[in-house]
Design a protein around this motif. Structure first.
Motif, mmCIF file in Angstrom:
data_model
loop_
_atom_site.group_PDB
_atom_site.id
_atom_site.type_symbol
_atom_site.label_atom_id
_atom_site.label_comp_id
_atom_site.label_asym_id
_atom_site.label_seq_id
_atom_site.Cartn_x
_atom_site.Cartn_y
_atom_site.Cartn_z
ATOM 1 N N UNK A 292 0.865 -1.181 0.000
ATOM 2 C CA UNK A 292 0.000 0.000 0.000
ATOM 3 C C UNK A 292 0.900 1.230 0.000
ATOM 4 N N UNK A 293 0.571 2.217 -0.830
ATOM 5 C CA UNK A 293 1.382 3.424 -0.968
ATOM 6 C C UNK A 293 0.466 4.586 -1.327
ATOM 7 N N UNK A 294 0.587 5.731 -0.608
ATOM 8 C CA UNK A 294 1.359 6.043 0.601
ATOM 9 C C UNK A 294 0.851 5.270 1.825
ATOM 10 N N UNK A 295 1.628 5.321 2.898
ATOM 11 C CA UNK A 295 1.321 4.502 4.067
ATOM 12 C C UNK A 295 0.429 5.201 5.085
ATOM 13 N N UNK A 296 0.914 6.288 5.677
ATOM 14 C CA UNK A 296 0.227 6.877 6.831
ATOM 15 C C UNK A 296 -1.160 7.413 6.514
ATOM 16 N N UNK A 301 -6.627 1.241 4.208
ATOM 17 C CA UNK A 301 -6.321 0.345 3.090
ATOM 18 C C UNK A 301 -5.312 -0.719 3.519
ATOM 19 N N UNK A 302 -4.364 -0.344 4.386
ATOM 20 C CA UNK A 302 -3.445 -1.341 4.935
ATOM 21 C C UNK A 302 -4.232 -2.396 5.703
ATOM 22 N N UNK A 315 3.199 -4.910 2.764
ATOM 23 C CA UNK A 315 4.198 -3.847 2.829
ATOM 24 C C UNK A 315 3.505 -2.494 2.757
ATOM 25 N N UNK A 316 4.128 -1.489 3.359
ATOM 26 C CA UNK A 316 3.621 -0.123 3.281
ATOM 27 C C UNK A 316 4.798 0.797 2.981
ATOM 28 N N UNK A 317 4.604 1.698 2.024
ATOM 29 C CA UNK A 317 5.665 2.629 1.625
ATOM 30 C C UNK A 317 5.405 3.972 2.286
ATOM 31 N N UNK A 318 6.300 4.316 3.208
ATOM 32 C CA UNK A 318 6.269 5.622 3.872
ATOM 33 C C UNK A 318 6.939 6.606 2.904
ATOM 34 N N UNK A 319 6.135 7.244 2.050
ATOM 35 C CA UNK A 319 6.663 7.894 0.856
ATOM 36 C C UNK A 319 7.401 9.193 1.172
#
Length: 370
Positions: A292-296, A301-302, A315-319
Motif C-alpha cells: 500500500x502506498x502512501x502509508x500513513x 487500506x493497509x 508492505x507499506x511505503x512511507x513515501x
C-alpha cells in the motif's frame, strides 16, 4: 503469434545452418517451458516458493513489533558513477553513482541494514526515450548495482523497483498510444521484460510499481517460464494512490510526467473499493507480497490489505512526502523527530503492515536494538 508459429518463423529467419539449429532449439525450449506454464496458469497463485526462498522473506511471514528486518531502505542510483548528490527536497537523502554506493552502505550494513529497494536515475544525455529502453540496459544503474551489491553484501536482500517512468522521455509508467493514453498491453509486456532482466541480474525481489492491469500475472508467468519463480519474491504495488506526496521522489528520480498526470492508472484518493479489487486481483495473479502506498494516509487500506491477504506479508511505503513533512515539523519544533517517526511507523504496523519501506531506515538502525 503462437509458440508453434514462433518455432516455424525461426526456421526461415537466418540462412546460416548452425545459427538456424540454435534458434530452432531455443524456440522449442521456449515453447516447451511456456506450455508448462500455461498448464498451471489457471491457478497461478499456487506458486508459493519464491515468497519464502530467502531467509529475510521467511521472516516477513511473521507479525511482530518494529524490528530492523522489517525495514527496506530506498536508494536512488545514478548512471553517473561518481555522483553523490544531496536531494534538497528529501533531507539527508542522496543520489549515488555506482562508485559511491559501497562506501555509503558499508556502515549501514554493519548496523543491521537487511534490505534496500533500488530506483534507477538516468541522467546521461539521450538516456530517455518513448519506450524506456534504458530500464533494462545491462550497463544501466540498476542492473550494475544489483550485481555489485550481490558481490559485496551477500546477505543484503535486494529489491528492484520495476517501472518505466524514470526512463521514458514523457515520464509516464509505460508505453503510450498516439493520443497520449497508456497502452496497457505493450506496457505490461515491456515492464515484465524489465522485471525479468532484474531477476536475471540477481535481484531477490522485483516490485512493479506501474499499476498497469495484468502486470503481476505477466511477470509471474515469465518467472515460471525462466525456471526462477521459486527464488524471486514478487512484491506488488497493489494499492498505489495518486496524490501530491510523491513530489520529493520525482525530484530525486527525475520522473515527473512531461504532460498530464497519472490519475488514469494510479488509484484515486478515496477509492477504497478500487483498492480492494486491485489487491484481490494481484493476489490471484501470483503476488507474494502486496503493498500500500502512501502509508500513513491510508491506514484503512493497509487494514483492508491485511484482511484480504491475511496469509500474505503486507508492505507499506512511507513515501517521500510523508518523510519530508515529518522532517519539516521536527525542524520547526512542532514534534521530536524520533518520536514522530516511531509514532508514524508503529501506526502503520498496527494497521497490519509487516514490511515498511522508509527513508527513516538509517535512523531506525541507530534507534532500534534488534
Amino acid at each position: 503469434m503462437s509458440f508453434s508459429s514462433l518455432v516455424s518463423d525461426l526456421t526461415y529467419r537466418n540462412s546460416d545452418r548452425d545459427d538456424l539449429r540454435s534458434q530452432i532449439s531455443r524456440g522449442r525450449s521456449y515453447a516447451s517451458t511456456a506450455a508448462t506454464s500455461v498448464s498451471i496458469s489457471g491457478d497461478i497463485s499456487s506458486q508459493l516458493h519464491g515468497g519464502y526462498s530467502h531467509p529475510l522473506a521467511r521472516s516477513w511471514q511473521a507479525e511482530r513489533q518494529l524490528t530492523k528486518s522489517m525495514l527496506i531502505y530506498p536508494l536512488f542510483i545514478s548512471d553517473q558513477p561518481d555522483e553523490e548528490s544531496l536531494i534538497p527536497s528529501l533531507p539527508g537523502q542522496y543520489r549515488f553513482g555506482l562508485n559511491r554506493l559501497v562506501d555509503f552502505l558499508t556502515p549501514l550494513v554493519a548496523k543491521g541494514l537487511k534490505s534496500v529497494i533500488l530506483f534507477g536515475v538516468p541522467i546521461a544525455p539521450g538516456a530517455k526515450d518513448a519506450l524506456g529502453t534504458a530500464a533494462d540496459d545491462p550497463q544501466g544503474p540498476v542492473i550494475q548495482s544489483i550485481r555489485l551489491l550481490r558481490r559485496t553484501f551477500p546477505d543484503l536482500f535486494i529489491v528492484a523497483d520495476v517501472c518505466l517512468c524514470e526512463y521514458t522521455s514523457h515520464g509516464h509508467c509505460g508505453i503510450l498510444r498516439d493520443d497520449g493514453s497508456l497502452n496497457n498491453s505493450l506496457s505490461v509486456d515491456r515492464i515484465s521484460d524489465v522485471a525479468m532482466a532484474y531477476a536475471d541480474a540477481g535481484a531477490h525481489c522485483v516490485a512493479p510499481s506501474d499499476m498497469n492491469d495484468g502486470r503481476i500475472r505477466a511477470i509471474k508467468l515469465k518467472l515460471i517460464e525462466a525456471g526462477i519463480a521459486h527464488q524471486v519474491v514478487l512484491m506488488s504495488y497493489a494499492a498505489k494512490f495518486s496524490g501530491c506526496l510523491y513530489g520529493p521522489f520525482r525530484d530525486a528520480a527525475g520522473s515527473s510526467p512531461s504532460f498530464g498526470d497519472r490519475r488514469c492508472y494510479q488509484l484515486p484518493p478515496g477509492g477504497r473499493g478500487l483498492a480492494r479489487r486491485a489487491i484481490v486481483r494481484d493476489i490471484n495473479e501470483g503476488a507474494d507480497v502486496i503493498m500500500v502506498k502512501p502509508a500513513s494516509q491510508y491506514l484503512d487500506i493497509i487494514s483492508d490489505a491485511k484482511e484480504l491477504g491475511k496469509d500474505l506479508p503486507v508492505a507499506a511505503y512511507q513515501v517521500s512526502g510523508e518523510y519530508a513533512m515529518i522532517h519539516a515539523a521536527a525542524k520547526a519544533g512542532v514534534f521530536d523527530l524520533k518520536a514522530m517517526a516511531f509514532e508514524s511507523t508503529e501506526g502503520i504496523l498496527r494497521a497490519g503492515a509487516t514490511i515498511v519501506i522508509s527513508y527513516f531506515t538509517p535512523e531506525f538502525l541507530d534507534w532500534l536494538s534488534n
